[in-house]
Design a protein around this motif. Structure first.
Motif, PDB file in Angstrom:
ATOM      1  N   GLN A 197      -3.864   0.785  -2.713  1.00  0.00           N
ATOM      2  CA  GLN A 197      -3.261  -0.559  -2.722  1.00  0.00           C
ATOM      3  C   GLN A 197      -2.602  -0.807  -4.077  1.00  0.00           C
ATOM      4  OE1 GLN A 197      -5.727  -3.679  -1.199  1.00  0.00           O
ATOM      5  NE2 GLN A 197      -4.130  -5.234  -1.430  1.00  0.00           N
ATOM      6  N   ALA A 198      -1.305  -1.105  -4.046  1.00  0.00           N
ATOM      7  CA  ALA A 198      -0.535  -1.276  -5.286  1.00  0.00           C
ATOM      8  C   ALA A 198      -0.333  -2.746  -5.646  1.00  0.00           C
ATOM      9  CB  ALA A 198       0.824  -0.589  -5.164  1.00  0.00           C
ATOM     10  N   LEU A 199      -0.311  -3.640  -4.648  1.00  0.00           N
ATOM     11  CA  LEU A 199      -0.173  -5.078  -4.908  1.00  0.00           C
ATOM     12  C   LEU A 199      -1.275  -5.825  -4.164  1.00  0.00           C
ATOM     13  CD1 LEU A 199       3.695  -5.734  -4.561  1.00  0.00           C
ATOM     14  CD2 LEU A 199       2.392  -5.270  -6.655  1.00  0.00           C
ATOM     15  N   HIS A 235       0.838  -1.203   0.000  1.00  0.00           N
ATOM     16  CA  HIS A 235       0.000   0.000   0.000  1.00  0.00           C
ATOM     17  C   HIS A 235       0.866   1.243   0.000  1.00  0.00           C
ATOM     18  CE1 HIS A 235      -2.466  -3.158   1.851  1.00  0.00           C
ATOM     19  NE2 HIS A 235      -3.512  -2.495   1.369  1.00  0.00           N
ATOM     20  N   TYR A 236       0.350   2.291  -0.619  1.00  0.00           N
ATOM     21  CA  TYR A 236       0.886   3.640  -0.437  1.00  0.00           C
ATOM     22  C   TYR A 236      -0.246   4.436   0.201  1.00  0.00           C
ATOM     23  CZ  TYR A 236       4.471   2.164  -3.766  1.00  0.00           C
ATOM     24  OH  TYR A 236       5.494   1.492  -4.403  1.00  0.00           O
ATOM     25  N   GLY A 237      -0.214   4.618   1.495  1.00  0.00           N
ATOM     26  CA  GLY A 237      -1.347   5.239   2.172  1.00  0.00           C
ATOM     27  C   GLY A 237      -2.592   4.392   1.954  1.00  0.00           C
ATOM     28  N   THR A 297       7.786  -2.117  -9.905  1.00  0.00           N
ATOM     29  CA  THR A 297       8.746  -1.490  -8.986  1.00  0.00           C
ATOM     30  C   THR A 297       8.349  -1.729  -7.538  1.00  0.00           C
ATOM     31  OG1 THR A 297       9.423   0.183 -10.572  1.00  0.00           O
ATOM     32  CG2 THR A 297       9.693   0.749  -8.247  1.00  0.00           C
ATOM     33  N   THR A 298       7.074  -1.664  -7.276  1.00  0.00           N
ATOM     34  CA  THR A 298       6.607  -1.914  -5.899  1.00  0.00           C
ATOM     35  C   THR A 298       6.994  -3.326  -5.460  1.00  0.00           C
ATOM     36  OG1 THR A 298       4.764  -0.403  -6.294  1.00  0.00           O
ATOM     37  CG2 THR A 298       4.582  -1.885  -4.391  1.00  0.00           C
ATOM     38  N   LEU A 299       6.865  -4.276  -6.363  1.00  0.00           N
ATOM     39  CA  LEU A 299       7.250  -5.654  -6.049  1.00  0.00           C
ATOM     40  C   LEU A 299       8.744  -5.743  -5.746  1.00  0.00           C
ATOM     41  CD1 LEU A 299       6.772  -8.724  -5.933  1.00  0.00           C
ATOM     42  CD2 LEU A 299       6.972  -8.767  -8.432  1.00  0.00           C
ATOM     43  N   GLY A 329       4.781  -6.003 -17.470  1.00  0.00           N
ATOM     44  CA  GLY A 329       3.494  -5.363 -17.175  1.00  0.00           C
ATOM     45  C   GLY A 329       3.570  -3.898 -17.549  1.00  0.00           C
ATOM     46  N   ALA A 330       2.418  -3.305 -17.815  1.00  0.00           N
ATOM     47  CA  ALA A 330       2.353  -1.912 -18.258  1.00  0.00           C
ATOM     48  C   ALA A 330       2.784  -0.962 -17.139  1.00  0.00           C
ATOM     49  CB  ALA A 330       0.931  -1.598 -18.705  1.00  0.00           C
ATOM     50  N   ASN A 331       2.920   0.289 -17.488  1.00  0.00           N
ATOM     51  CA  ASN A 331       3.246   1.308 -16.478  1.00  0.00           C
ATOM     52  C   ASN A 331       2.223   1.267 -15.345  1.00  0.00           C
ATOM     53  OD1 ASN A 331       5.381   2.212 -17.934  1.00  0.00           O
ATOM     54  ND2 ASN A 331       4.349   4.015 -18.762  1.00  0.00           N
ATOM     55  N   GLY A 332       2.738   1.297 -14.134  1.00  0.00           N
ATOM     56  CA  GLY A 332       1.845   1.333 -12.976  1.00  0.00           C
ATOM     57  C   GLY A 332       1.308  -0.029 -12.564  1.00  0.00           C
ATOM     58  N   ALA A 333       1.765  -1.099 -13.214  1.00  0.00           N
ATOM     59  CA  ALA A 333       1.253  -2.441 -12.894  1.00  0.00           C
ATOM     60  C   ALA A 333       1.704  -2.923 -11.521  1.00  0.00           C
ATOM     61  CB  ALA A 333       1.693  -3.435 -13.958  1.00  0.00           C
ATOM     62  N   GLY A 334       2.798  -2.352 -11.013  1.00  0.00           N
ATOM     63  CA  GLY A 334       3.267  -2.738  -9.689  1.00  0.00           C
ATOM     64  C   GLY A 334       4.634  -3.379  -9.670  1.00  0.00           C
TER      65      GLY A 334
HETATM   66  P1  ATP Z   1       6.410   1.879 -14.024  1.00  0.00           P
HETATM   67  O1  ATP Z   1       6.710   1.038 -15.216  1.00  0.00           O
HETATM   68  O2  ATP Z   1       5.645   3.118 -14.376  1.00  0.00           O
HETATM   69  O3  ATP Z   1       7.561   2.114 -13.088  1.00  0.00           O
HETATM   70  P2  ATP Z   1       5.435  -0.152 -12.222  1.00  0.00           P
HETATM   71  O4  ATP Z   1       4.807  -1.362 -12.812  1.00  0.00           O
HETATM   72  O5  ATP Z   1       6.824  -0.252 -11.729  1.00  0.00           O
HETATM   73  O6  ATP Z   1       5.305   1.054 -13.229  1.00  0.00           O
HETATM   74  P3  ATP Z   1       4.837   0.887  -9.627  1.00  0.00           P
HETATM   75  O7  ATP Z   1       5.829   1.975  -9.745  1.00  0.00           O
HETATM   76  O8  ATP Z   1       5.110  -0.236  -8.707  1.00  0.00           O
HETATM   77  O9  ATP Z   1       4.480   0.296 -11.057  1.00  0.00           O
HETATM   78  O10 ATP Z   1       3.449   1.559  -9.229  1.00  0.00           O
HETATM   79  C1  ATP Z   1       2.274   0.781  -8.932  1.00  0.00           C
HETATM   80  C2  ATP Z   1       1.160   1.721  -8.535  1.00  0.00           C
HETATM   81  O11 ATP Z   1       1.503   2.338  -7.303  1.00  0.00           O
HETATM   82  C3  ATP Z   1       0.907   2.854  -9.532  1.00  0.00           C
HETATM   83  O12 ATP Z   1      -0.485   3.082  -9.607  1.00  0.00           O
HETATM   84  C4  ATP Z   1       1.624   4.023  -8.916  1.00  0.00           C
HETATM   85  O13 ATP Z   1       0.983   5.240  -9.283  1.00  0.00           O
HETATM   86  C5  ATP Z   1       1.483   3.751  -7.438  1.00  0.00           C
HETATM   87  N1  ATP Z   1       2.609   4.286  -6.666  1.00  0.00           N
HETATM   88  C6  ATP Z   1       3.915   3.973  -6.844  1.00  0.00           C
HETATM   89  N2  ATP Z   1       4.699   4.633  -5.966  1.00  0.00           N
HETATM   90  C7  ATP Z   1       3.849   5.387  -5.210  1.00  0.00           C
HETATM   91  C8  ATP Z   1       4.028   6.303  -4.135  1.00  0.00           C
HETATM   92  N3  ATP Z   1       5.243   6.557  -3.637  1.00  0.00           N
HETATM   93  N4  ATP Z   1       2.925   6.890  -3.618  1.00  0.00           N
HETATM   94  C9  ATP Z   1       1.704   6.619  -4.115  1.00  0.00           C
HETATM   95  N5  ATP Z   1       1.445   5.768  -5.116  1.00  0.00           N
HETATM   96  C10 ATP Z   1       2.513   5.162  -5.670  1.00  0.00           C
END
Ligand code: ATP
Length: 235
Positions: free
Chosen positions: A19-21, A14-16, A45-47, A38-43
């Protein structure tokens, strides 16, 4: 099946309030290379950040060699043998190339990687060793970021956006170096925008979509149409 080096179970992030994952289950076998697409924002980097200890998770959600590590800090995770090559390099700008590399070695793990081995892998870094890391090209900085991770002599290396924004000649250099890097049973997770490259370099893949695994499978036999559907969320 080969022994697992890492496993996530119902991994959430979660970010606040966001929910990202969502309940992500994945596994990496000893010596295996997996790709995360996965596309931009798929999660993606969060993983990577969750596995590396940069996001807070529940201990049991990430298990490394049978040990729950989800609640450990990044430095503790590094000591266990997991190293991250972060998106955007994130080098220390005030330090030289060599100083950046040496910092990676502070984890204190034994293994094949040291300055000499790294300079053999990427000779340009030896030439530039005393220069500020910021004076290097993006591709050379990526080599420093990879070198810094290798200096920790990890068992599992995580590449977040391994080739994003780099010139084709540098991408080739880095991909050519991969077999030397992922040698002797090191396991790797590769986040790569270029689906063909991701599949070519990995044994298995996971395609994320909006924080969930939309598709997982064998990189060599998966049908491209299935990937397109999972990637773009077409049902
Ligand atoms: P990208 O290819 O754009 O890096 P990604 O697949 O790596 O995308 P993440 O960066 O993990 O995706 O982001 C997953 C979701 O979490 C997105 O909707 C993003 O907007 C959100 N997110 C990522 N970092 C934060 C943050 N610090 N605060 C709030 N939301 C965030």
């Amino acid at each position: 099946m080969a022994d697992q080096v890492l496993k996530t179970h119902n991994l959430c992030a979660h970010y606040g309030d966001f929910q990202a994952l969502f309940d992500l289950d994945l596994s990496i076998a000893e010596g295996e290379v997996i790709a995360i697409i996965g596309a931009n924002g798929a999660g993606k980097t969060t993983l990577m950040r969750s596995i590396a200890g940069l996001n807070s998770n529940n201990a049991e959600q990430i298990v490394y060699r049978d040990e729950p590590i989800g609640a450990l800090r990044a430095d503790q995770v590094a000591t266990k043998g997991i190293a991250l090559v972060p998106e955007g390099r994130q080098l220390f700008p005030s330090l030289s190339v060599e100083e950046n590399l040496i910092i990676g070695g502070r984890v204190g793990r034994k293994g094949p990687w040291n300055l000499k081995a790294l300079y053999q892998l990427f000779p340009i870094l030896e030439e530039r060793r005393n220069q500020p890391s910021t004076s290097l090209s993006g591709g050379q900085q990526q080599m420093v970021a990879i070198g810094r991770a290798l200096m920790a002599n990890p068992d599992l290396i995580l590449f977040d956006e391994i080739s994003l924004g780099l010139a084709p000649v540098i991408i080739k250099t880095i991909y050519d170096a991969l077999p030397n890097i992922i040698d002797d049973g090191m396991s790797a997770v590769i986040v790569e925008q270029d689906i063909s490259k991701a599949l070519a370099v990995s044994a298995r893949f996971y395609c994320l979509q909006e924080g969930r695994v939309a598709l997982e499978g064998d990189s060599q036999t998966v049908e491209r149409e299935a990937i397109s559907r999972a990637y773009f969320g077409v049902h």
